[in-house]
Design an enzyme around this catalytic site. Sequence first.
Site, mmCIF file in Angstrom:
data_model
loop_
_atom_site.group_PDB
_atom_site.id
_atom_site.type_symbol
_atom_site.label_atom_id
_atom_site.label_comp_id
_atom_site.label_asym_id
_atom_site.label_seq_id
_atom_site.Cartn_x
_atom_site.Cartn_y
_atom_site.Cartn_z
ATOM 1 N N HIS A 57 8.793 -2.616 -44.401
ATOM 2 C CA HIS A 57 8.332 -3.472 -44.986
ATOM 3 C C HIS A 57 6.787 -3.101 -46.165
ATOM 4 C CE1 HIS A 57 8.861 -7.812 -46.872
ATOM 5 N NE2 HIS A 57 7.391 -7.673 -46.527
ATOM 6 N N GLU A 58 6.472 -3.102 -45.033
ATOM 7 C CA GLU A 58 4.976 -3.275 -45.445
ATOM 8 C C GLU A 58 4.566 -1.434 -46.078
ATOM 9 O OE1 GLU A 58 2.983 -4.801 -44.841
ATOM 10 O OE2 GLU A 58 4.190 -5.961 -43.187
#
Length: 265
Positions: A57-58
């Site tokens: 996600h990051e």
Amino acid sequence: MTTATARSDRRISPVFLGIAAVAAVSGWAVWTDFAEQPGFATFLFVTAAWVVSLCLHEYAHARTALHSGDISIGAKGYLTLNPLRYTHALLSIVLPVLFLIMGGIGLPGGAVFIERGRIRGRWRHSLISAAGPLTNVLFAIVCTAPFWLDALAGVPAAFRYALGFLALLQVTAAILNFVPVPGLDGYGVIEPWLSHSVRRQVEPFAPFGLIAVFALLWVPGVNAAFFDAVHALLRSLGVSDFDTYCGLDSYRFWQTPDARCSPNG
């Protein structure tokens, strides 16, 4: 020298590889029923896979920012997938895992520092914010694929339950991340399109947005409506309430297991 530095900035971290290895080995243990405590194997598998998804996600935020003009991303270590390099490891990793253990919910993280001044164009800013939760959407599609493809023949019940629970986490994370509340990615998507005065007025509330959303989820009516919507979506993808319930039941290995969720039950 510059090329060597750039390559090191993009080299996958041993920390991430270690987490991925834990997910793979524990997933194998769940599949083969190798572990003496299958609940503990499920706990390791789901937690490690959840952290892998948080890292991705990051990474999606960071990679999109890099291609949108923020060339400082590499030097910050965000492209290595190392969760320890995030600006707020507490928000990105520790709290999501803690909420997973406590409540079985996918808490949205979020803590890569992007130098927005380097990026031109509102669409690019919106895409950077959307990239993270879209990764959760993709992860949810992968987790639910065996269900909606009707490809569960031969899949052990314990692994099916774990996969269903992991899908639940990804769906809740995606939905919550897309809520247009300051501090969440959903607000980041629409923020570039708001007037300067509106952004200035909303800015002080950004640190409290996530807290406000989860405070609302403690309200029984809101919680019931939210999870009704989540389960309805999962059912449309072939994941039953029983799958996710038994996945959570197995995940909480420290509690007395529900006999109904036993593969032989």
